[in-house]
Enzyme design. Structure first.
Site, PDB file in Angstrom:
ATOM      1  CB  CYS A 160     -38.058  12.195  56.569  1.00  0.00           C
ATOM      2  SG  CYS A 160     -39.058  13.659  56.243  1.00  0.00           S
ATOM      3  CG  HIS A 178     -41.037   6.913  56.092  1.00  0.00           C
ATOM      4  ND1 HIS A 178     -40.223   7.623  56.938  1.00  0.00           N
ATOM      5  CD2 HIS A 178     -41.535   7.826  55.202  1.00  0.00           C
ATOM      6  CE1 HIS A 178     -40.198   8.895  56.584  1.00  0.00           C
ATOM      7  NE2 HIS A 178     -41.004   9.041  55.538  1.00  0.00           N
ATOM      8  CD  GLU A 217     -42.629   2.087  54.855  1.00  0.00           C
ATOM      9  OE1 GLU A 217     -41.730   1.722  55.643  1.00  0.00           O
ATOM     10  OE2 GLU A 217     -43.356   3.090  55.054  1.00  0.00           O
ATOM     11  CE  LYS A 230     -42.260   9.091  60.162  1.00  0.00           C
ATOM     12  NZ  LYS A 230     -41.577   7.775  60.045  1.00  0.00           N
ATOM     13  CG  PHE A 262     -39.616  15.691  51.004  1.00  0.00           C
ATOM     14  CD1 PHE A 262     -40.540  14.674  50.903  1.00  0.00           C
ATOM     15  CD2 PHE A 262     -40.054  16.922  51.497  1.00  0.00           C
ATOM     16  CE1 PHE A 262     -41.865  14.851  51.282  1.00  0.00           C
ATOM     17  CE2 PHE A 262     -41.374  17.120  51.873  1.00  0.00           C
ATOM     18  CZ  PHE A 262     -42.275  16.082  51.768  1.00  0.00           C
TER      19      PHE A 262
END
Length: 416
Positions: A165, A305, A316, A337, A403
């Site tokens: 990602c 993120h 985070e 997102k 990941f």
């Protein structure tokens, strides 16, 4: 070495909430959710039956039908956004030296649709290996960058970054590095992903990574909300045209903003889970600040993120508070997102574009779908919940974590 300054002169986007950069940005500011029931396949038997798909898109409006059949959808998306960014930049072939112009692209997975289709054809056949001669070129993750280079005759650096990602932020960082060290004059960079299919949905469901809020899918992506239960899979692409400042000024280009610096790090902790204290995340933000020659107080907005996972959002946020200290309370923080879903390897590119527009218009896009506060987060932090906010954004930081523990942070700032 005296580094060259690097600026953004063209942008393009194809996302679940808009098929052009203008539509994308307008819907980010409005807080539009791109989540809907899956149309790519029959998802009735899957734990998650919704995703953030690109909508109302016909590749034949952009690419010749015969040529399009030889490309995976992730390459379709790449070609469309690269074309929009190239046109937006105002570049013509007379403006650049082909040997000093390159393409660095990002994709976490590449041609997953092609892989699934060819595998299905073989399994359902009589065992005879009737495999398309275009199977390998359609599937491999680097082919989108190859097609882009051929279209614009860019013969300089050309490769694809694969860091899950973080892939497209990684690509932008590498393109920036080639430019500032004088190894190129112009770069097209960004990322694309097209993974809304049975393999991806089933795989992420098995990992328990996806939200299963099938009864309320429009609000399923809930970063920093107490009831968040996983991310929403998305698809799409974004592209940036980057140039050295001297090259852009020599041709009178419009400049959106400047790339100030970036950082890369690894968690070295777990294949999928973030470091619980956000060690890799705090390191990468520190590295980015140092690379940009900025202090924490210089940053106005962090596009996080922020995937809407129970562990990731907490990790985070801890990292942000570690790096920014008291200034964390002056930041606007948001996870776009919540609107686009998670575009995997293309996430960094569309989120860098959100930062560019935030800097250009002094507007911070929101984190939508916030309903219930979570005591895990400091209530004094400004997550820009549910509504965009007017704010002077001189510098923005964009985080992407993948990941394997791959982390990339980019810093963009107003051009002065």
């Amino acid at each position: 070495m005296q580094f060259k300054r690097v600026v953004v002169t063209g942008i393009g986007a194809l996302t679940p909430i808009g098929n052009t950069r203008e539509e994308y940005w307008a819907n980010l500011k409005k807080g539009v959710s791109g989540a809907d029931l899956i149309t790519r396949f029959d998802a009735e038997k899957f734990k998650t039956r919704f995703a953030c798909e690109v909508k109302n898109f016909d590749v034949q409006d952009h690419i010749d039908r015969r040529e399009a059949r030889r490309m995976d959808p992730y390459t379709h998306y790449a070609m469309v956004v690269a074309d929009e960014a190239f046109k937006d930049s105002g570049l013509t072939e007379a403006d650049y030296d082909s040997d000093r112009s390159g393409v660095i692209w990002g994709s976490g997975i590449g041609g997953l649709h092609t892989l699934l289709a060819e595998t299905r054809t073989f399994i359902e056949g009589d065992g005879t290996p009737r495999i398309s001669p275009f199977f390998i070129p359609m599937m491999i993750s680097d082919i989108a960058g190859g097609y882009i280079s051929m279209k614009y005759n860019f013969r300089g650096p050309n490769f694809t970054t694969v860091s899950a990602c973080a892939s497209s932020n990684n690509a932008i960082m590498d393109a920036f590095t080639y430019l500032r060290t004088g190894k190129a004059d112009v770069m097209i960079t960004g990322g694309s992903e097209a993974c809304v299919n049975e393999l991806a949905m089933g795989g992420f469901n098995s990992m328990k990574a996806l939200s299963e809020r099938n009864d309320d899918f429009k609000t399923a992506s809930r970063p920093f909300d107490k009831d968040r239960d996983g991310f929403v899979l998305g698809e799409g692409a974004a592209a940036l045209v980057l140039e050295t400042l001297e090259h852009a000024q020599a041709r009178g280009a419009h400049i959106y903003c400047e790339i100030a610096g970036g950082g890369l790090s690894a968690d070295a902790h777990h294949i999928t889970a973030p470091h619980p204290e956000g060690l890799g995340a705090s390191n990468v933000m520190r590295y980015a600040l140092a690379d940009a020659g900025l202090t924490p107080e210089d940053i106005d907005y962090v596009n996080v993120h922020g995937t809407s996972t129970p562990l990731g959002d907490v990790s985070e946020t801890k990292a942000i508070q570690t790096v920014f200290g008291e200034h964390a309370y002056n930041l606007n923080i948001s996870s776009t997102k919540s609107m686009t879903g998670h575009l995997l390897g293309a996430a960094g590119a569309i989120e860098a574009l959100a930062c560019i527009m935030a800097i250009t218009e002094d507007v911070v896009p929101p984190t939508i779908n916030h309903f219930t506060d979570d005591e895990a987060f400091d209530p004094k932090l400004n997550f820009t919940f549910n509504q965009a906010q007017q704010k002077t954004v001189n510098a923005a930081l964009s985080n992407t974590f993948g990941f394997g523990g791959h982390n990339v942070s980019l810093i963009l700032k107003k051009f002065r």
